[in-house]
Design an enzyme around this catalytic site. Structure first.
Site, PDB file in Angstrom:
ATOM      1  CB  THR A  93      36.793  45.993  39.581  1.00 45.40           C
ATOM      2  OG1 THR A  93      36.564  45.639  40.943  1.00 45.40           O
ATOM      3  CG2 THR A  93      37.079  47.482  39.483  1.00 45.40           C
ATOM      4  CE  LYS A 168      36.840  48.286  43.248  1.00 41.83           C
ATOM      5  NZ  LYS A 168      37.244  47.587  44.418  1.00 41.83           N
ATOM      6  CE  LYS A 243      40.130  45.348  36.727  1.00 43.14           C
ATOM      7  NZ  LYS A 243      39.375  44.214  37.199  1.00 43.14           N
TER       8      LYS A 243
HETATM    9  P1  NAD Z   1      41.352  36.071  39.780  1.00 49.62           P
HETATM   10  O1  NAD Z   1      42.219  36.204  38.572  1.00 49.62           O
HETATM   11  O2  NAD Z   1      41.885  35.380  40.996  1.00 49.62           O
HETATM   12  O3  NAD Z   1      39.968  35.326  39.373  1.00 49.62           O
HETATM   13  C1  NAD Z   1      39.321  35.477  38.148  1.00 49.62           C
HETATM   14  C2  NAD Z   1      38.798  34.107  37.752  1.00 49.62           C
HETATM   15  O4  NAD Z   1      38.067  34.252  36.523  1.00 49.62           O
HETATM   16  C3  NAD Z   1      39.917  33.094  37.477  1.00 49.62           C
HETATM   17  O5  NAD Z   1      39.685  31.924  38.256  1.00 49.62           O
HETATM   18  C4  NAD Z   1      39.791  32.818  35.980  1.00 49.62           C
HETATM   19  O6  NAD Z   1      40.121  31.477  35.638  1.00 49.62           O
HETATM   20  C5  NAD Z   1      38.333  33.113  35.731  1.00 49.62           C
HETATM   21  N1  NAD Z   1      38.012  33.420  34.331  1.00 49.62           N
HETATM   22  C6  NAD Z   1      38.692  34.203  33.465  1.00 49.62           C
HETATM   23  N2  NAD Z   1      38.044  34.236  32.280  1.00 49.62           N
HETATM   24  C7  NAD Z   1      36.947  33.474  32.419  1.00 49.62           C
HETATM   25  C8  NAD Z   1      35.893  33.110  31.548  1.00 49.62           C
HETATM   26  N3  NAD Z   1      35.818  33.557  30.294  1.00 49.62           N
HETATM   27  N4  NAD Z   1      34.926  32.308  32.024  1.00 49.62           N
HETATM   28  C9  NAD Z   1      34.971  31.829  33.297  1.00 49.62           C
HETATM   29  N5  NAD Z   1      35.956  32.131  34.165  1.00 49.62           N
HETATM   30  C10 NAD Z   1      36.925  32.941  33.736  1.00 49.62           C
HETATM   31  O7  NAD Z   1      40.872  37.559  40.138  1.00 49.62           O
HETATM   32  P2  NAD Z   1      40.221  38.072  41.511  1.00 49.62           P
HETATM   33  O8  NAD Z   1      41.287  38.612  42.392  1.00 49.62           O
HETATM   34  O9  NAD Z   1      39.284  37.041  42.025  1.00 49.62           O
HETATM   35  O10 NAD Z   1      39.415  39.331  40.964  1.00 49.62           O
HETATM   36  C11 NAD Z   1      38.152  39.217  40.312  1.00 49.62           C
HETATM   37  C12 NAD Z   1      37.551  40.598  40.170  1.00 49.62           C
HETATM   38  O11 NAD Z   1      37.421  41.183  41.461  1.00 49.62           O
HETATM   39  C13 NAD Z   1      38.406  41.563  39.342  1.00 49.62           C
HETATM   40  O12 NAD Z   1      37.555  42.322  38.537  1.00 49.62           O
HETATM   41  C14 NAD Z   1      39.115  42.396  40.398  1.00 49.62           C
HETATM   42  O13 NAD Z   1      39.465  43.685  39.933  1.00 49.62           O
HETATM   43  C15 NAD Z   1      38.034  42.465  41.481  1.00 49.62           C
HETATM   44  N6  NAD Z   1      38.534  42.721  42.849  1.00 49.62           N
HETATM   45  C16 NAD Z   1      39.606  42.019  43.331  1.00 49.62           C
HETATM   46  C17 NAD Z   1      40.046  42.278  44.631  1.00 49.62           C
HETATM   47  C18 NAD Z   1      41.213  41.531  45.210  1.00 49.62           C
HETATM   48  O14 NAD Z   1      41.709  41.927  46.282  1.00 49.62           O
HETATM   49  N7  NAD Z   1      41.680  40.445  44.586  1.00 49.62           N
HETATM   50  C19 NAD Z   1      39.395  43.236  45.423  1.00 49.62           C
HETATM   51  C20 NAD Z   1      38.286  43.908  44.911  1.00 49.62           C
HETATM   52  C21 NAD Z   1      37.864  43.634  43.617  1.00 49.62           C
END
Ligand code: NAD
Length: 289
Positions: A93, A168, A243
């Protein structure tokens, strides 16, 4: 297909596992060793760099925290490193402007790219029941559809580049607004002496009915089982709602849209998160009232 998966956190971990289950070869990269351990347990191959993970793939899927990281990962390690013609799918997102600029750079570099943010939380990511809203050309969407279908139950083409992120932002702004409205109404009903269950029985079949009331009721013991029944643990964190509201406010500014209710919802969630509630489910904002 050979698919690179970048960002195997709360959401990406389950999504990558579902691609493996669908028969794809998944080449995973994350900065966190624990995410890579989990990816291996789910049948992914893991790599020490993005550039190694994207070598020789048909497609790249990313699920990263924010637009700055998406921009830097694609600019430094995907564009010019994945094979020309590969399909790039960013499911993070992020803001509409970054989604469009990254896609422009990718297309100029000889790739196809879609923005494909999701609706649905960690349970939907693990269960393969996410909704994807997709921005990109008709051709790119047609190629992305079967890959996304392996990770979700609904895949909708929203329009050109950035349209997925636009959908979104608008959807989650509306969600923030009607959650707060639902909380206000429940709190006022109680102060006026109405039993919450009685108010629910009336409003859930009247014109005040909305998703926040009937699918995600913010009051414990009323309506279906929700995070409210679990001390506001799990679900969709206040910090993530904030966010998304901030991304919606950026989009509104760019579009020249007046969003007074979205603006107020952002302020209320900002104050609620600043008071130490960022980890609680977003329906916990009922405590404010
Ligand atoms: P998270 O923090 O659990 O996962 C993100 C991952 O990215 C982490 O494992 C981190 O180590 C990795 N990362 C960060 N920088 C990196 C890089 N340069 N190279 C490789 N890996 C890297 O977050 P999440 O909850 O999985 O969310 C991910 C996305 O999904 C976000 O954009 C969030 O807004 C969106 N989202 C989350 C949810 C939810 O309920 N958690 C729902 C809808 C959308």
């Amino acid at each position: 297909m050979k698919i690179a998966f970048i960002g195997l956190g709360n959401m990406g971990g389950g999504m990558a596992a579902n691609l493996v289950k669908a028969g794809h070869t998944v080449r995973a990269f994350d900065l966190a060793p624990v995410a890579l351990d989990r990816a291996r347990e789910h049948g992914c191959e893991t790599f020490a760099t993005v550039q190694e993970a994207v070598a020789g793939v048909d497609a790249v899927v990313s699920m990263l925290p924010n637009g700055k990281i998406v921009d830097s990962v694609y600019a430094s390690d995907v564009i010019g490193h994945a094979p020309a013609g590969a399909l790039l799918l960013d499911c993070s997102t992020i803001d509409v402007a970054t989604a469009r600029s990254v896609a422009e750079a990718a297309i100029a570099g000889g790739y196809e790219m879609v923005d494909a943010p999701v609706s649905g939380g960690i349970a939907a990511a693990n269960g393969g029941t996410l909704t994807f809203m997709v921005g990109g050309s008709d051709d790119s969407f047609a190629k992305a559809q079967p890959i996304l279908a392996a990770m979700g139950k609904t895949v909708i083409h929203a329009g050109g580049s950035g349209a997925g992120q636009a959908a979104k932002a608008c959807n989650n702004m509306l969600l923030g607004i009607h959650m707060i409205g639902t909380c206000e109404a429940f709190a006022m009903a109680q102060r006026l002496g109405l039993d919450p269950q009685t108010f629910y029985d009336i409003s859930s079949v009247s014109s005040g009915q909305c998703w926040s009331m009937t699918s995600y009721c913010p009051l414990p013991g009323v309506g279906p089982q929700t995070p409210a029944d679990n001390g506001y643990q799990g679900g969709f964190a206040t910090a993530l709602m904030l966010k998304d509201l901030k991304l919606a406010m950026d989009a509104a500014k760019t579009a020249g849209s007046e969003v007074p209710m979205g603006q107020r919802a952002t302020e209320l969630y900002e104050a609620f998160a600043a008071a130490g509630n960022g980890g609680l489910d977003f329906s916990a904002i009922i405590q404010t009232f």
